[in-house]
Design a protein around this motif. Structure first.
Motif, PDB file in Angstrom:
ATOM      1  N   LYS A  21       7.617  -1.682   3.857  1.00  0.00           N
ATOM      2  CA  LYS A  21       6.236  -1.956   4.260  1.00  0.00           C
ATOM      3  C   LYS A  21       6.172  -2.075   5.776  1.00  0.00           C
ATOM      4  CE  LYS A  21       2.135  -4.721   3.192  1.00  0.00           C
ATOM      5  NZ  LYS A  21       1.579  -5.863   2.414  1.00  0.00           N
TER       6      LYS A  21
ATOM      7  N   TYR B  69       5.140   2.872   3.195  1.00  0.00           N
ATOM      8  CA  TYR B  69       6.561   2.717   2.905  1.00  0.00           C
ATOM      9  C   TYR B  69       7.191   4.108   2.882  1.00  0.00           C
ATOM     10  CZ  TYR B  69       5.693   4.100  -2.006  1.00  0.00           C
ATOM     11  OH  TYR B  69       5.344   4.781  -3.147  1.00  0.00           O
TER      12      TYR B  69
ATOM     13  N   LYS C 122      -3.598   3.938  -2.438  1.00  0.00           N
ATOM     14  CA  LYS C 122      -2.684   2.836  -2.132  1.00  0.00           C
ATOM     15  C   LYS C 122      -2.150   2.222  -3.417  1.00  0.00           C
ATOM     16  CE  LYS C 122      -4.960   1.538   2.197  1.00  0.00           C
ATOM     17  NZ  LYS C 122      -5.653   0.460   2.943  1.00  0.00           N
ATOM     18  N   ASP C 123      -0.957   1.675  -3.347  1.00  0.00           N
ATOM     19  CA  ASP C 123      -0.394   1.008  -4.517  1.00  0.00           C
ATOM     20  C   ASP C 123      -0.901  -0.431  -4.586  1.00  0.00           C
ATOM     21  OD1 ASP C 123       1.071  -0.470  -2.658  1.00  0.00           O
ATOM     22  OD2 ASP C 123       2.998   0.443  -3.154  1.00  0.00           O
ATOM     23  N   ARG C 124      -0.422  -1.189  -5.536  1.00  0.00           N
ATOM     24  CA  ARG C 124      -0.923  -2.552  -5.760  1.00  0.00           C
ATOM     25  C   ARG C 124      -0.665  -3.480  -4.579  1.00  0.00           C
ATOM     26  NH1 ARG C 124       2.611  -4.779 -10.713  1.00  0.00           N
ATOM     27  NH2 ARG C 124       2.202  -2.651 -11.482  1.00  0.00           N
ATOM     28  N   TRP C 125       0.277  -3.094  -3.726  1.00  0.00           N
ATOM     29  CA  TRP C 125       0.591  -3.914  -2.553  1.00  0.00           C
ATOM     30  C   TRP C 125      -0.088  -3.385  -1.290  1.00  0.00           C
ATOM     31  CZ3 TRP C 125       4.579  -2.315  -5.916  1.00  0.00           C
ATOM     32  CH2 TRP C 125       5.014  -3.317  -6.791  1.00  0.00           C
ATOM     33  N   GLY C 126      -1.018  -2.459  -1.470  1.00  0.00           N
ATOM     34  CA  GLY C 126      -1.772  -1.950  -0.337  1.00  0.00           C
ATOM     35  C   GLY C 126      -1.004  -0.989   0.544  1.00  0.00           C
ATOM     36  N   ARG C 127       0.020  -0.335  -0.006  1.00  0.00           N
ATOM     37  CA  ARG C 127       0.855   0.582   0.768  1.00  0.00           C
ATOM     38  C   ARG C 127       0.605   2.033   0.359  1.00  0.00           C
ATOM     39  NH1 ARG C 127       6.701  -0.908  -0.893  1.00  0.00           N
ATOM     40  NH2 ARG C 127       5.712  -0.245  -2.840  1.00  0.00           N
TER      41      ARG C 127
END
Length: 249
Positions: free
Chosen positions: A47, A57, A89-94
């Protein structure tokens, strides 16, 4: 660790001289692409923030060495471009991304060739992943980078409980191939509750065939699996991508 960091600096000095390859993105323009210091991206490959304020990432790569150690002492200040591979974006905002040098060449090959990263198949094209895995094999043969620090490949019988949940490389011989309506099983022992099993969902079989894998002839072959070791009554690795399976024989 200092020699490893020095080696990393040496690899990065060569950024910009890489030739076009199967992982390079076709007709990419630097216009509109965010940038990041390569030191910052490698210091936190899971990240990192780019110049546009978004988080990214490094896709299709994993770094066995502690991520912060890779970039902790780097001071080259070299700036590279960041290209997202998907817009969601994925669940972690990446966003999954690759790094591009000033000639718009992908740097994934340099990182793998230098023994700085291990291939973790996810989004790249089949020909790109085959190319990266070949570079990884060559780095391992030459004992460069992480391949000197430690042996990251395990025989499945040496796997310990502490490795459950971790991404790793495992080598083993297939003793049988099982098939149900929903899954294909690569069995590496007689007792599935104790021995490793590679699991392939039925919906992925066409991808394995397209990649060049003939699962029907895997019995008796020595293979290398890469993936997250899970424990579901017995140890297993789910093969979600055909590049997670390498035929060694």
């Amino acid at each position: 660790m200092r020699w490893f960091l020095a080696f990393l600096c040496g690899v990065l000095i060569g950024i910009g001289s890489s030739a076009a390859g199967p992982c390079d993105e076709a007709e990419v323009s630097e216009q509109g692409l965010p940038t990041v210091l390569v030191d910052d991206a490698l210091a936190s490959p899971l990240k990192f923030a780019a110049s546009d304020g978004a988080f990214y990432y490094l896709s299709d790569l994993t770094f066995p060495e502690a991520p912060h150690a890779l970039g902790q002492e780097l001071s080259g200040g070299r700036q590279v471009f960041v290209k997202a591979l998907v817009a969601q974006k994925d669940r972690w905002g990446r966003l999954p991304a690759i790094l591009l040098d000033r000639e718009m060449s992908d740097l994934s090959g340099k990182l793998v060739e230098g023994g700085l990263a291990i291939v973790k198949p996810q989004l790249r094209a089949f020909n790109c992943l085959k190319f990266l895995i070949n570079l990884e094999s060559e780095a391992r043969r030459k004992n460069v980078g992480l391949w000197v620090v430690k042996n990251v490949i395990n025989d499945y019988k040496s796997i310990s409980y502490e490795q459950i949940g971790l991404y790793g490389l495992v080598e083993a011989s297939v003793i049988s191939v099982g098939q149900t309506r929903s899954k294909t099983y690569l069995n590496f022992g007689e007792r599935w509750t104790e021995d490793l099993t590679g699991i392939i969902q039925r919906g992925k079989l066409a991808d394995f065939s397209e990649f060049g894998h003939d699962l029907s002839v895997m019995k008796g072959k020595r293979v290398r699996l890469r993936g997250v070791l899970q424990l579901n009554q017995g140890p297993q690795i789910e093969l979600k991508h055909p590049a997670q399976l390498e035929l060694l024989d």
